[in-house]
Design an enzyme around this catalytic site. Structure first.
Site, PDB file in Angstrom:
ATOM      1  N   LYS A 202       1.028  -1.262  -0.074  1.00 32.29           N
ATOM      2  CA  LYS A 202       0.154  -0.062   0.082  1.00 32.29           C
ATOM      3  C   LYS A 202       0.796   1.408   0.004  1.00 32.29           C
ATOM      4  CE  LYS A 202      -4.535  -1.829   1.210  1.00 32.29           C
ATOM      5  NZ  LYS A 202      -5.403  -1.982   2.275  1.00 32.29           N
ATOM      6  N   ARG A 236      -4.265  -9.958   4.495  1.00 31.26           N
ATOM      7  CA  ARG A 236      -4.428  -9.936   3.061  1.00 31.26           C
ATOM      8  C   ARG A 236      -3.194  -9.647   2.342  1.00 31.26           C
ATOM      9  NH1 ARG A 236      -6.005  -6.288  -0.655  1.00 31.26           N
ATOM     10  NH2 ARG A 236      -7.796  -6.955  -2.163  1.00 31.26           N
TER      11      ARG A 236
HETATM   12  N1  HH2 Z   1      -7.409  -3.705   0.178  1.00 35.42           N
HETATM   13  C1  HH2 Z   1      -7.737  -3.441  -0.966  1.00 35.42           C
HETATM   14  C2  HH2 Z   1      -8.942  -4.245  -1.568  1.00 35.42           C
HETATM   15  N2  HH2 Z   1      -9.703  -5.003  -0.723  1.00 35.42           N
HETATM   16  N3  HH2 Z   1     -10.171  -5.491   1.539  1.00 35.42           N
HETATM   17  C3  HH2 Z   1     -10.075  -5.655   2.610  1.00 35.42           C
HETATM   18  N4  HH2 Z   1     -11.003  -6.282   3.629  1.00 35.42           N
HETATM   19  N5  HH2 Z   1      -8.798  -4.952   3.369  1.00 35.42           N
HETATM   20  C4  HH2 Z   1      -7.969  -4.223   2.431  1.00 35.42           C
HETATM   21  O1  HH2 Z   1      -7.045  -3.681   3.077  1.00 35.42           O
HETATM   22  C5  HH2 Z   1      -8.295  -4.020   1.311  1.00 35.42           C
HETATM   23  C6  HH2 Z   1      -9.273  -4.850   0.714  1.00 35.42           C
HETATM   24  C7  HH2 Z   1      -6.747  -2.575  -1.745  1.00 35.42           C
HETATM   25  O2  HH2 Z   1      -5.891  -3.413  -2.463  1.00 35.42           O
HETATM   26  P1  HH2 Z   1      -5.636  -4.395  -3.684  1.00 35.42           P
HETATM   27  O3  HH2 Z   1      -6.878  -5.320  -3.916  1.00 35.42           O
HETATM   28  O4  HH2 Z   1      -4.323  -4.608  -4.266  1.00 35.42           O
HETATM   29  O5  HH2 Z   1      -5.959  -3.129  -4.662  1.00 35.42           O
HETATM   30  P2  HH2 Z   1      -7.394  -2.532  -5.605  1.00 35.42           P
HETATM   31  O6  HH2 Z   1      -8.317  -2.138  -4.845  1.00 35.42           O
HETATM   32  O7  HH2 Z   1      -6.742  -1.388  -6.608  1.00 35.42           O
HETATM   33  O8  HH2 Z   1      -7.716  -3.631  -6.537  1.00 35.42           O
END
Ligand code: HH2
Length: 257
Positions: A202, A236
Protein backbone atom coordinates in the site's frame (compact mmCIF):
# COMPACT_ATOMS: atom_id res chain seq x y z
CA UNK A 1 -5.40 -14.53 2.49
CA UNK A 2 -3.78 -14.32 -0.96
CA UNK A 3 -5.00 -11.54 -3.29
CA UNK A 4 -5.88 -12.08 -6.95
CA UNK A 5 -7.33 -9.02 -8.69
CA UNK A 6 -9.24 -9.83 -11.87
CA UNK A 7 -9.14 -6.17 -12.92
CA UNK A 8 -7.42 -4.03 -15.55
CA UNK A 9 -6.57 -1.28 -13.02
CA UNK A 10 -5.72 -2.50 -9.50
CA UNK A 11 -2.87 -0.48 -8.08
CA UNK A 12 -0.29 -3.25 -7.85
CA UNK A 13 -1.43 -6.21 -9.99
CA UNK A 14 -3.96 -4.56 -12.34
CA UNK A 15 -4.10 -6.24 -15.77
CA UNK A 16 -1.94 -9.22 -14.79
CA UNK A 17 -4.81 -11.58 -13.97
CA UNK A 18 -7.67 -10.27 -16.11
CA UNK A 19 -7.44 -13.42 -18.23
CA UNK A 20 -9.30 -16.14 -16.27
CA UNK A 21 -6.58 -18.73 -16.92
CA UNK A 22 -3.93 -16.39 -15.49
CA UNK A 23 -6.08 -15.67 -12.42
CA UNK A 24 -6.72 -19.38 -11.83
CA UNK A 25 -3.01 -20.18 -12.14
CA UNK A 26 -2.11 -17.36 -9.73
CA UNK A 27 -4.66 -18.58 -7.16
CA UNK A 28 -3.19 -22.12 -7.30
CA UNK A 29 0.32 -20.67 -6.97
CA UNK A 30 -0.66 -18.68 -3.87
CA UNK A 31 -2.25 -21.75 -2.27
CA UNK A 32 0.91 -23.77 -2.96
CA UNK A 33 2.83 -20.97 -1.26
CA UNK A 34 0.65 -21.34 1.82
CA UNK A 35 -2.48 -19.22 1.41
CA UNK A 36 -5.51 -20.58 3.31
CA UNK A 37 -7.97 -18.38 1.45
CA UNK A 38 -7.95 -16.54 -1.89
CA UNK A 39 -9.54 -13.09 -2.18
CA UNK A 40 -10.84 -12.41 -5.69
CA UNK A 41 -11.58 -8.81 -6.62
CA UNK A 42 -13.09 -7.62 -9.90
CA UNK A 43 -13.40 -3.91 -9.11
CA UNK A 44 -10.46 -1.76 -8.05
CA UNK A 45 -10.95 0.27 -4.87
CA UNK A 46 -7.64 2.11 -5.15
CA UNK A 47 -7.73 5.79 -4.15
CA UNK A 48 -9.12 7.86 -7.01
CA UNK A 49 -10.49 4.76 -8.78
CA UNK A 50 -12.75 5.69 -11.70
CA UNK A 51 -16.51 5.07 -11.75
CA UNK A 52 -17.66 1.72 -10.38
CA UNK A 53 -17.87 -1.17 -12.79
CA UNK A 54 -21.37 -2.63 -13.32
CA UNK A 55 -22.50 -5.80 -11.53
CA UNK A 56 -22.68 -7.49 -14.94
CA UNK A 57 -19.05 -6.64 -15.71
CA UNK A 58 -17.92 -7.69 -12.23
CA UNK A 59 -19.65 -11.06 -12.64
CA UNK A 60 -18.31 -11.45 -16.19
CA UNK A 61 -14.79 -11.14 -14.74
CA UNK A 62 -15.42 -13.27 -11.64
CA UNK A 63 -17.51 -16.24 -12.76
CA UNK A 64 -15.01 -18.08 -14.99
CA UNK A 65 -12.43 -17.75 -12.21
CA UNK A 66 -14.80 -18.89 -9.46
CA UNK A 67 -15.92 -21.82 -11.57
CA UNK A 68 -12.32 -22.76 -12.29
CA UNK A 69 -11.42 -22.72 -8.59
CA UNK A 70 -14.25 -24.71 -7.03
CA UNK A 71 -11.80 -26.74 -4.98
CA UNK A 72 -10.36 -23.67 -3.16
CA UNK A 73 -11.78 -21.55 -0.30
CA UNK A 74 -12.63 -18.27 -1.99
CA UNK A 75 -13.42 -14.82 -0.69
CA UNK A 76 -14.98 -12.30 -3.08
CA UNK A 77 -14.18 -8.60 -2.67
CA UNK A 78 -17.40 -6.83 -3.68
CA UNK A 79 -19.83 -4.19 -2.42
CA UNK A 80 -22.81 -5.13 -4.63
CA UNK A 81 -25.73 -7.32 -3.48
CA UNK A 82 -26.31 -8.68 -7.02
CA UNK A 83 -22.71 -9.89 -7.17
CA UNK A 84 -22.84 -11.27 -3.61
CA UNK A 85 -25.98 -13.29 -4.39
CA UNK A 86 -24.43 -14.96 -7.45
CA UNK A 87 -21.01 -15.70 -5.95
CA UNK A 88 -22.59 -17.12 -2.78
CA UNK A 89 -24.68 -19.45 -4.95
CA UNK A 90 -21.41 -20.44 -6.67
CA UNK A 91 -19.94 -21.46 -3.30
CA UNK A 92 -17.87 -18.46 -2.18
CA UNK A 93 -16.66 -19.02 1.40
CA UNK A 94 -16.48 -15.32 2.31
CA UNK A 95 -17.82 -11.96 1.19
CA UNK A 96 -15.15 -9.27 1.67
CA UNK A 97 -17.06 -5.98 1.68
CA UNK A 98 -15.00 -2.78 1.92
CA UNK A 99 -18.35 -1.08 2.57
CA UNK A 100 -19.18 -3.36 5.56
CA UNK A 101 -22.63 -4.40 4.23
CA UNK A 102 -23.93 -0.81 4.24
CA UNK A 103 -25.32 -0.90 0.67
CA UNK A 104 -29.07 -1.59 0.47
CA UNK A 105 -29.80 -5.29 0.04
CA UNK A 106 -26.40 -6.61 1.11
CA UNK A 107 -27.35 -7.58 4.68
CA UNK A 108 -30.24 -9.72 3.49
CA UNK A 109 -28.21 -11.48 0.79
CA UNK A 110 -25.42 -12.42 3.19
CA UNK A 111 -27.86 -13.37 5.98
CA UNK A 112 -29.59 -15.82 3.61
CA UNK A 113 -26.31 -17.70 3.02
CA UNK A 114 -23.87 -19.26 5.48
CA UNK A 115 -20.57 -17.82 4.27
CA UNK A 116 -18.25 -15.65 6.35
CA UNK A 117 -18.21 -11.89 5.91
CA UNK A 118 -15.45 -9.31 6.33
CA UNK A 119 -16.67 -5.91 7.51
CA UNK A 120 -14.16 -3.19 6.65
CA UNK A 121 -13.99 0.42 7.80
CA UNK A 122 -13.73 3.11 5.13
CA UNK A 123 -14.15 6.86 5.50
CA UNK A 124 -15.78 8.25 2.34
CA UNK A 125 -15.64 6.33 -0.95
CA UNK A 126 -12.68 5.23 -3.09
CA UNK A 127 -13.00 8.12 -5.57
CA UNK A 128 -12.38 10.82 -2.96
CA UNK A 129 -11.42 9.08 0.31
CA UNK A 130 -7.77 10.20 0.32
CA UNK A 131 -8.53 13.90 -0.24
CA UNK A 132 -9.19 14.94 3.39
CA UNK A 133 -9.19 12.00 5.81
CA UNK A 134 -10.15 13.41 9.19
CA UNK A 135 -10.66 11.92 12.67
CA UNK A 136 -10.62 13.19 16.25
CA UNK A 137 -9.52 9.78 17.55
CA UNK A 138 -8.99 7.35 14.67
CA UNK A 139 -8.80 4.20 16.82
CA UNK A 140 -11.94 5.01 18.84
CA UNK A 141 -13.89 6.02 15.72
CA UNK A 142 -12.93 2.93 13.70
CA UNK A 143 -13.68 0.72 16.70
CA UNK A 144 -17.11 2.32 17.22
CA UNK A 145 -17.92 1.93 13.52
CA UNK A 146 -16.95 -1.75 13.52
CA UNK A 147 -18.94 -2.39 16.72
CA UNK A 148 -22.00 -0.77 15.09
CA UNK A 149 -21.57 -2.92 11.96
CA UNK A 150 -21.19 -6.08 14.08
CA UNK A 151 -24.43 -5.19 15.89
CA UNK A 152 -26.21 -4.52 12.58
CA UNK A 153 -25.19 -7.78 10.94
CA UNK A 154 -26.14 -9.74 14.06
CA UNK A 155 -29.53 -8.03 14.11
CA UNK A 156 -29.96 -9.11 10.47
CA UNK A 157 -29.41 -12.75 11.50
CA UNK A 158 -25.71 -13.23 10.70
CA UNK A 159 -24.06 -15.23 13.50
CA UNK A 160 -20.99 -13.70 15.16
CA UNK A 161 -18.98 -16.81 14.18
CA UNK A 162 -19.29 -15.72 10.54
CA UNK A 163 -17.88 -12.23 11.08
CA UNK A 164 -14.39 -10.81 10.52
CA UNK A 165 -13.46 -7.12 10.96
CA UNK A 166 -10.86 -4.94 9.26
CA UNK A 167 -9.79 -1.34 10.03
CA UNK A 168 -9.33 -0.70 6.28
CA UNK A 169 -5.73 0.49 6.08
CA UNK A 170 -5.50 3.18 3.38
CA UNK A 171 -9.25 3.65 3.03
CA UNK A 172 -9.82 7.29 3.98
CA UNK A 173 -6.71 7.41 6.20
CA UNK A 174 -3.42 9.28 6.22
CA UNK A 175 -0.11 7.52 6.90
CA UNK A 176 -0.34 8.64 10.55
CA UNK A 177 -3.91 7.25 10.85
CA UNK A 178 -2.75 3.91 9.44
CA UNK A 179 0.19 3.75 11.84
CA UNK A 180 -1.98 4.64 14.81
CA UNK A 181 -4.43 1.84 13.89
CA UNK A 182 -1.56 -0.63 13.48
CA UNK A 183 -0.16 0.33 16.91
CA UNK A 184 -3.56 -0.17 18.54
CA UNK A 185 -4.85 -3.13 16.51
CA UNK A 186 -5.30 -5.14 19.69
CA UNK A 187 -8.10 -2.81 20.75
CA UNK A 188 -10.03 -3.95 17.68
CA UNK A 189 -9.28 -7.60 18.44
CA UNK A 190 -11.03 -6.93 21.77
CA UNK A 191 -14.33 -6.72 19.84
CA UNK A 192 -14.26 -10.54 19.92
CA UNK A 193 -14.08 -11.45 16.23
CA UNK A 194 -11.04 -12.17 14.02
CA UNK A 195 -9.19 -9.10 12.71
CA UNK A 196 -8.03 -8.96 9.08
CA UNK A 197 -5.22 -6.58 8.10
CA UNK A 198 -4.31 -5.46 4.59
CA UNK A 199 -1.04 -3.54 4.27
CA UNK A 200 0.32 -5.35 1.23
CA UNK A 201 2.13 -2.95 -1.15
CA UNK A 202 0.00 0.00 0.00
CA UNK A 203 0.91 3.63 -0.61
CA UNK A 204 1.62 4.30 3.09
CA UNK A 205 4.55 1.88 2.66
CA UNK A 206 5.59 3.88 -0.38
CA UNK A 207 5.56 7.02 1.76
CA UNK A 208 7.76 5.34 4.38
CA UNK A 209 10.26 3.80 1.95
CA UNK A 210 10.09 6.05 -1.13
CA UNK A 211 9.47 2.94 -3.26
CA UNK A 212 6.87 2.12 -5.94
CA UNK A 213 4.23 -0.62 -5.42
CA UNK A 214 6.39 -3.33 -7.02
CA UNK A 215 9.28 -2.71 -4.60
CA UNK A 216 7.37 -2.78 -1.32
CA UNK A 217 7.80 -6.46 -0.41
CA UNK A 218 10.07 -5.97 2.61
CA UNK A 219 7.92 -3.13 3.93
CA UNK A 220 4.74 -5.19 3.37
CA UNK A 221 6.19 -8.08 5.36
CA UNK A 222 7.23 -5.79 8.19
CA UNK A 223 3.70 -4.37 8.40
CA UNK A 224 2.13 -7.85 8.19
CA UNK A 225 4.28 -9.12 11.05
CA UNK A 226 3.47 -6.15 13.26
CA UNK A 227 -0.23 -6.67 12.48
CA UNK A 228 0.05 -10.34 13.43
CA UNK A 229 1.89 -9.47 16.66
CA UNK A 230 -0.83 -6.95 17.46
CA UNK A 231 -3.67 -9.44 17.08
CA UNK A 232 -4.53 -9.77 13.37
CA UNK A 233 -5.31 -13.38 12.48
CA UNK A 234 -5.91 -12.92 8.74
CA UNK A 235 -3.34 -11.09 6.60
CA UNK A 236 -4.43 -9.96 3.13
CA UNK A 237 -1.27 -10.16 0.99
CA UNK A 238 -0.10 -10.38 -2.61
CA UNK A 239 3.20 -12.12 -1.70
CA UNK A 240 2.23 -15.28 0.15
CA UNK A 241 5.50 -17.26 0.21
CA UNK A 242 7.57 -14.45 1.67
CA UNK A 243 4.88 -13.58 4.22
CA UNK A 244 4.63 -17.24 5.28
CA UNK A 245 8.39 -17.39 5.86
CA UNK A 246 8.25 -14.31 8.05
CA UNK A 247 5.25 -15.68 9.99
CA UNK A 248 7.04 -18.97 10.65
CA UNK A 249 9.78 -17.05 12.46
CA UNK A 250 7.22 -15.12 14.49
CA UNK A 251 5.35 -18.33 15.36
CA UNK A 252 8.55 -20.06 16.50
CA UNK A 253 9.46 -17.16 18.78
CA UNK A 254 5.93 -16.92 20.19
CA UNK A 255 5.83 -20.67 20.93
CA UNK A 256 8.81 -20.63 23.27
CA UNK A 257 7.85 -17.58 25.27
N1 HH2 B 1 -7.46 -3.50 0.37
C1 HH2 B 1 -7.72 -3.45 -0.95
C2 HH2 B 1 -8.85 -4.11 -1.47
N2 HH2 B 1 -9.67 -4.81 -0.68
N3 HH2 B 1 -10.26 -5.60 1.46
C3 HH2 B 1 -10.03 -5.66 2.78
N4 HH2 B 1 -10.85 -6.35 3.59
N5 HH2 B 1 -8.95 -5.01 3.34
C4 HH2 B 1 -8.08 -4.30 2.61
O1 HH2 B 1 -7.13 -3.72 3.19
C5 HH2 B 1 -8.30 -4.21 1.20
C6 HH2 B 1 -9.43 -4.88 0.65
C7 HH2 B 1 -6.81 -2.70 -1.85
O2 HH2 B 1 -5.79 -3.48 -2.36
P1 HH2 B 1 -5.76 -4.23 -3.80
O3 HH2 B 1 -6.84 -5.25 -3.89
O4 HH2 B 1 -4.39 -4.74 -4.00
O5 HH2 B 1 -5.98 -3.09 -4.88
P2 HH2 B 1 -7.25 -2.58 -5.70
O6 HH2 B 1 -8.29 -2.12 -4.74
O7 HH2 B 1 -6.67 -1.45 -6.54
O8 HH2 B 1 -7.76 -3.71 -6.54
Amino acid sequence: MGVVNVTPDSFSDGGRFLDPAAAIAQAHKLVEEGADLIDLGAESSRPGAAAMVSAEEELRRLLPVLQGLRDLPLSVDTVKPEVMRVVLAEGAAMINDINALRAPGTLGVVAAADAAVCLMHMQGSPGTMQEHPSYTDVVAEVKAFLQERIDSVRAAGIALERVVIDPGFGFGKTLEHNLELLRHLRELAALGVPVLAGWSRKSSLGKLTGKPAGDRLAASIAAALIAAQNGATILRVHDVAATRDALSVLAAVAQNR
